[in-house]
Structures are given as structure tokens and as C-alpha cells.
Design a protein around this motif. Sequence first.
Motif, mmCIF file in Angstrom:
data_model
loop_
_atom_site.group_PDB
_atom_site.id
_atom_site.type_symbol
_atom_site.label_atom_id
_atom_site.label_comp_id
_atom_site.label_asym_id
_atom_site.label_seq_id
_atom_site.Cartn_x
_atom_site.Cartn_y
_atom_site.Cartn_z
ATOM 1 N N VAL A 1 -11.906 -20.630 45.558
ATOM 2 C CA VAL A 1 -11.162 -19.579 44.846
ATOM 3 C C VAL A 1 -9.697 -19.529 45.253
ATOM 4 C CG1 VAL A 1 -13.227 -18.159 44.582
ATOM 5 C CG2 VAL A 1 -11.734 -17.797 46.559
ATOM 6 N N LEU A 2 -9.318 -20.291 46.278
ATOM 7 C CA LEU A 2 -7.949 -20.223 46.801
ATOM 8 C C LEU A 2 -7.042 -21.140 45.992
ATOM 9 C CD1 LEU A 2 -8.782 -20.247 50.623
ATOM 10 C CD2 LEU A 2 -8.460 -18.270 49.106
ATOM 11 N N LYS A 3 -6.781 -20.751 44.773
ATOM 12 C CA LYS A 3 -6.068 -21.602 43.818
ATOM 13 C C LYS A 3 -4.584 -21.763 44.128
ATOM 14 C CE LYS A 3 -9.786 -22.269 41.412
ATOM 15 N NZ LYS A 3 -10.462 -23.597 41.459
ATOM 16 N N ARG A 4 -4.038 -20.909 44.985
ATOM 17 C CA ARG A 4 -2.620 -21.025 45.346
ATOM 18 C C ARG A 4 -2.417 -21.790 46.658
ATOM 19 N NH1 ARG A 4 0.999 -17.659 42.780
ATOM 20 N NH2 ARG A 4 2.339 -17.699 44.630
ATOM 21 N N LEU A 5 -3.516 -22.225 47.262
ATOM 22 C CA LEU A 5 -3.437 -22.870 48.561
ATOM 23 C C LEU A 5 -2.685 -24.210 48.480
ATOM 24 C CD1 LEU A 5 -4.553 -21.884 51.282
ATOM 25 C CD2 LEU A 5 -6.443 -23.493 51.000
ATOM 26 N N LYS A 6 -1.756 -24.403 49.407
ATOM 27 C CA LYS A 6 -0.960 -25.631 49.454
ATOM 28 C C LYS A 6 -1.383 -26.543 50.605
ATOM 29 C CE LYS A 6 3.166 -23.451 47.457
ATOM 30 N NZ LYS A 6 4.592 -23.085 47.712
ATOM 31 N N THR A 7 -1.753 -25.964 51.747
ATOM 32 C CA THR A 7 -2.199 -26.755 52.885
ATOM 33 C C THR A 7 -3.454 -26.141 53.489
ATOM 34 O OG1 THR A 7 -0.839 -25.550 54.514
ATOM 35 C CG2 THR A 7 0.170 -27.455 53.410
ATOM 36 N N LEU A 8 -4.365 -27.016 53.908
ATOM 37 C CA LEU A 8 -5.616 -26.592 54.530
ATOM 38 C C LEU A 8 -5.934 -27.552 55.667
ATOM 39 C CD1 LEU A 8 -8.281 -24.989 54.705
ATOM 40 C CD2 LEU A 8 -9.194 -26.491 52.910
ATOM 41 N N HIS B 1 -14.564 -13.676 52.575
ATOM 42 C CA HIS B 1 -13.567 -12.600 52.547
ATOM 43 C C HIS B 1 -12.168 -13.121 52.237
ATOM 44 C CE1 HIS B 1 -16.636 -9.932 53.948
ATOM 45 N NE2 HIS B 1 -16.775 -10.563 55.093
ATOM 46 N N LEU B 2 -11.982 -14.425 52.259
ATOM 47 C CA LEU B 2 -10.681 -14.994 51.886
ATOM 48 C C LEU B 2 -10.358 -14.736 50.423
ATOM 49 C CD1 LEU B 2 -10.794 -18.423 53.764
ATOM 50 C CD2 LEU B 2 -9.437 -16.406 54.365
ATOM 51 N N ALA B 3 -11.368 -14.399 49.633
ATOM 52 C CA ALA B 3 -11.136 -14.063 48.225
ATOM 53 C C ALA B 3 -10.181 -12.878 48.098
ATOM 54 C CB ALA B 3 -12.458 -13.755 47.538
ATOM 55 N N HIS B 4 -10.106 -12.029 49.133
ATOM 56 C CA HIS B 4 -9.195 -10.883 49.098
ATOM 57 C C HIS B 4 -7.733 -11.313 48.975
ATOM 58 C CE1 HIS B 4 -12.298 -7.980 49.876
ATOM 59 N NE2 HIS B 4 -12.591 -8.457 51.079
ATOM 60 N N VAL B 5 -7.416 -12.514 49.494
ATOM 61 C CA VAL B 5 -6.020 -12.970 49.475
ATOM 62 C C VAL B 5 -5.857 -14.235 48.633
ATOM 63 C CG1 VAL B 5 -5.348 -11.885 51.647
ATOM 64 C CG2 VAL B 5 -6.427 -14.147 51.686
ATOM 65 N N SER B 6 -6.764 -14.446 47.699
ATOM 66 C CA SER B 6 -6.704 -15.652 46.864
ATOM 67 C C SER B 6 -5.456 -15.693 45.990
ATOM 68 C CB SER B 6 -7.957 -15.750 45.978
ATOM 69 O OG SER B 6 -8.047 -14.634 45.104
ATOM 70 N N GLY B 7 -4.872 -14.537 45.718
ATOM 71 C CA GLY B 7 -3.678 -14.490 44.877
ATOM 72 C C GLY B 7 -2.385 -14.770 45.604
ATOM 73 N N SER B 8 -2.432 -14.882 46.946
ATOM 74 C CA SER B 8 -1.186 -15.070 47.706
ATOM 75 C C SER B 8 -1.275 -16.160 48.769
ATOM 76 C CB SER B 8 -0.787 -13.754 48.388
ATOM 77 O OG SER B 8 -1.773 -13.341 49.319
ATOM 78 N N LEU B 9 -2.450 -16.467 49.270
ATOM 79 C CA LEU B 9 -2.574 -17.373 50.412
ATOM 80 C C LEU B 9 -2.178 -18.801 50.046
ATOM 81 C CD1 LEU B 9 -3.439 -17.180 53.397
ATOM 82 C CD2 LEU B 9 -5.668 -18.087 52.703
#
Length: 227
Positions: free
Chosen positions: A194-201, A165-173
Motif C-alpha cells: 500500500v506504500l505507493k509513495r515509497l522511494k527507498t526500502l 499500521h504503515l497504512a496510516h502513513v501510506s499517503g506520505s511515507l
Amino acid sequence: RRCGLNTWIMASLQGIKRLLAVVDATSGAGSWKRVSCSHKSSSRRTYFTWISHIFNLVDKERVKAVGPDMAAAEWVLRLGGRVKFQHLDNWSTDYNRLPSRAVLSSDAKGARGRSSGREKLYLEAIDGTGVAITGNGLEHLAGLERLHTLTLSSCKYFMERGLVHLAHVSGSLEHLDLSHCRCITNDGLPSLYVLKRLKTLNLAGTRCRGDSIQKLRTAISHCSVHN
């Protein structure tokens, strides 16, 4: 009305937990289907996992009535977490005091070029540290256009199948904390590609290991992965 609802829900959860503890002590666990991530988990955990799942279900009528951002905020606060709205300085922690509109500062108004001091509310951060968020609860992320930070640290009822369900926010997270969620394993990591904008995990304290971490780092190479 929101008044008293949060208190009622939390009291109900505690009451149900006590009731299930009694059932657990007086009956065998064999008739209950286990839904936990480990076969060693107690039946008491299994019961409360099921109850938590129910309290994480999306109320589609509520989403229509107040919008996805406010519905998601109500969900997090009902469970004991906190949320941060764009253009508001403070975190919201009280379900009964959620704002209906954001009152913008003069700087924010000037940056947006608007004469009005009131704006639609957008969630930008969710902190669900240690609360009963489950995988199905992340369906509340649908429609959140500006969420950039999501903290799910130590959510012991969170199942990794909910990561899809994190795909819902893949454009901003941009920042995701899954630390100490013990039900997250290597099998769930492809859902993060799919979280291409992610900076930290943050994956510290999860059961993610070895080559799967390296594949994840390759898939989101711009992200700093801590494990």
C-alpha cells in the motif's frame, strides 16, 4: 509535566529487565507464553518483549490532548529514539525539551505566505534505530500527515504483524528502513504493497528472500528495494 518522565521510564525499564532476569534464573520458562518470532529465543527475551509491548501502547487521551504528531514524538523519545519536525533544522532527542510550536525561518514563512513565525508541529522523520519499538507501537502513526521517513533498523522486538499500521502513513511515507529486524519475513511483505509513495526500502538483514522480494518490487515498482 514532562520533566523527569523520560528518566523515570528508562530507569523503570532497566529495573524490570533486571527483575525478570532474576525470575528467569529462579523459575522455569514453561509457564510463560512465548511471543517472540523464534522458538529458540530465551525466556528473558520473551519477558522483555512483553514489557516493551506495554510501553508501546497508544495513550488515546494523550493523543487527544496534544495531537498525534506530538504524542508520536513523545513515544519515540521515551524509548530512546529521535524525531525531526517539519521546518526545524535539528533533530529532537530530549523528551523534556520537545518544542510546543515550530519557530519558522524567514524562508519558510515566505514560502507559506504567513505573517506569523509560529506554526503547528508536524513530524516528518522518525529514527528508532535499535530501540524497543514493537509492532503495536506503529499505531502511533495514525494521524501523521507529513511523515516521510521512518527508520526502524535493528529493532529486535519489532514483530512483522505491526507492518499493517504503515497504512496510516501510506499517503506520505517515502523512505522506510527495516534493516536487521530479524522478525520480518516474507509473510510481512504484502503489508508494504500500500506504500505507493515509497522511494527507498531497506530490507537488508531481514529474513525476506526470493520471489516475495520480486513481488514486492512489482507492487511498488517506483521504489528502490535493498536487500
